[in-house]
Design a protein around this motif. Sequence first.
Motif, mmCIF file in Angstrom:
data_model
loop_
_atom_site.group_PDB
_atom_site.id
_atom_site.type_symbol
_atom_site.label_atom_id
_atom_site.label_comp_id
_atom_site.label_asym_id
_atom_site.label_seq_id
_atom_site.Cartn_x
_atom_site.Cartn_y
_atom_site.Cartn_z
ATOM 1 N N TYR A 87 -16.114 -12.505 -4.821
ATOM 2 C CA TYR A 87 -15.343 -12.425 -3.582
ATOM 3 C C TYR A 87 -16.163 -13.013 -2.441
ATOM 4 N N GLU A 88 -15.626 -14.060 -1.824
ATOM 5 C CA GLU A 88 -16.298 -14.728 -0.719
ATOM 6 C C GLU A 88 -15.672 -14.313 0.608
ATOM 7 N N THR A 89 -16.286 -14.718 1.690
ATOM 8 C CA THR A 89 -15.807 -14.379 3.027
ATOM 9 C C THR A 89 -14.307 -14.645 3.149
ATOM 10 N N GLY A 90 -13.588 -13.625 3.645
ATOM 11 C CA GLY A 90 -12.151 -13.710 3.822
ATOM 12 C C GLY A 90 -11.349 -13.208 2.637
ATOM 13 N N SER A 91 -11.995 -12.981 1.501
ATOM 14 C CA SER A 91 -11.280 -12.536 0.303
ATOM 15 C C SER A 91 -10.917 -11.059 0.381
ATOM 16 N N PRO A 92 -9.697 -10.717 -0.076
ATOM 17 C CA PRO A 92 -9.345 -9.302 -0.203
ATOM 18 C C PRO A 92 -9.867 -8.768 -1.540
ATOM 19 N N ILE A 93 -10.103 -7.463 -1.603
ATOM 20 C CA ILE A 93 -10.492 -6.811 -2.848
ATOM 21 C C ILE A 93 -9.790 -5.461 -2.906
ATOM 22 N N VAL A 94 -9.318 -5.096 -4.101
ATOM 23 C CA VAL A 94 -8.695 -3.794 -4.325
ATOM 24 C C VAL A 94 -9.408 -3.164 -5.512
ATOM 25 N N GLU A 95 -9.828 -1.913 -5.356
ATOM 26 C CA GLU A 95 -10.443 -1.161 -6.451
ATOM 27 C C GLU A 95 -9.530 0.012 -6.784
ATOM 28 N N GLN A 96 -9.101 0.058 -8.036
ATOM 29 C CA GLN A 96 -8.204 1.109 -8.494
ATOM 30 C C GLN A 96 -8.988 2.388 -8.789
ATOM 31 N N PRO A 97 -8.340 3.539 -8.691
ATOM 32 C CA PRO A 97 -9.035 4.813 -8.898
ATOM 33 C C PRO A 97 -9.199 5.182 -10.373
ATOM 34 N N GLY A 98 -10.118 6.122 -10.601
ATOM 35 C CA GLY A 98 -10.248 6.759 -11.900
ATOM 36 C C GLY A 98 -11.478 6.367 -12.685
ATOM 37 N N ARG A 99 -11.823 7.246 -13.626
ATOM 38 C CA ARG A 99 -12.989 7.023 -14.493
ATOM 39 C C ARG A 99 -12.841 5.785 -15.358
ATOM 40 N N ASP A 100 -11.618 5.349 -15.566
ATOM 41 C CA ASP A 100 -11.386 4.135 -16.356
ATOM 42 C C ASP A 100 -11.690 2.877 -15.552
ATOM 43 N N ASN A 101 -12.041 3.027 -14.294
ATOM 44 C CA ASN A 101 -12.300 1.889 -13.417
ATOM 45 C C ASN A 101 -13.714 1.911 -12.840
ATOM 46 N N VAL A 102 -14.690 2.265 -13.676
ATOM 47 C CA VAL A 102 -16.093 2.221 -13.255
ATOM 48 C C VAL A 102 -16.460 0.758 -13.006
ATOM 49 N N HIS A 103 -17.214 0.524 -11.942
ATOM 50 C CA HIS A 103 -17.571 -0.836 -11.565
ATOM 51 C C HIS A 103 -18.859 -0.841 -10.754
ATOM 52 N N VAL A 104 -19.371 -2.039 -10.511
ATOM 53 C CA VAL A 104 -20.551 -2.235 -9.670
ATOM 54 C C VAL A 104 -20.317 -3.474 -8.814
ATOM 55 N N GLY A 105 -20.762 -3.413 -7.565
ATOM 56 C CA GLY A 105 -20.717 -4.565 -6.673
ATOM 57 C C GLY A 105 -22.150 -4.994 -6.388
ATOM 58 N N ARG A 106 -22.417 -6.296 -6.504
ATOM 59 C CA ARG A 106 -23.789 -6.788 -6.308
ATOM 60 C C ARG A 106 -23.803 -7.968 -5.351
#
Length: 139
Positions: free
Chosen positions: A87-106
């Motif tokens: 995701y670059e400048t200006g990009s939207p991001i949506v993160e869904q809820p729940g244990r099935d949606n574990v993630h990391v942002g770097r």
Amino acid sequence: MRATAVTLAVGALALTAPTADATPSSGVTGTIISKTTADGKDYVVREITIAPGGSTGWHHHLGTLHGVIRGGTLTHNKADCSLDGIYETGSPIVEQPGRDNVHVGRNLGTTPVVLDVLYVLPEGAPLSVDSPNPGCDFQ
């Protein structure tokens, strides 16, 4: 009376302690801009900055997040280690809820990543829930 207070304090710490194998964030700061509660949901607007080389650590949310990248480039991975977005400048991001949606942002870049995020959470829920690294060879 003192024993009851100690028991309550220890219980509260146990409820807020991170997961034993959780991967902590590094180089991340956040500022809450506003918080409103309505109809059993918390609406929290937060500015998040991830320093170059920083990481959110593995986590998930109990509600949906809607964000916009204001600066830098965010690399986002799912628990199966796959890349689910750069995701670059200006990009939207949506993160869904729940244990099935574990993630990391770097932040793999050389400039800070700055995000504006709206958390839509059950009333009283934490902003995120720490999770252990699912076996990926990166943080």
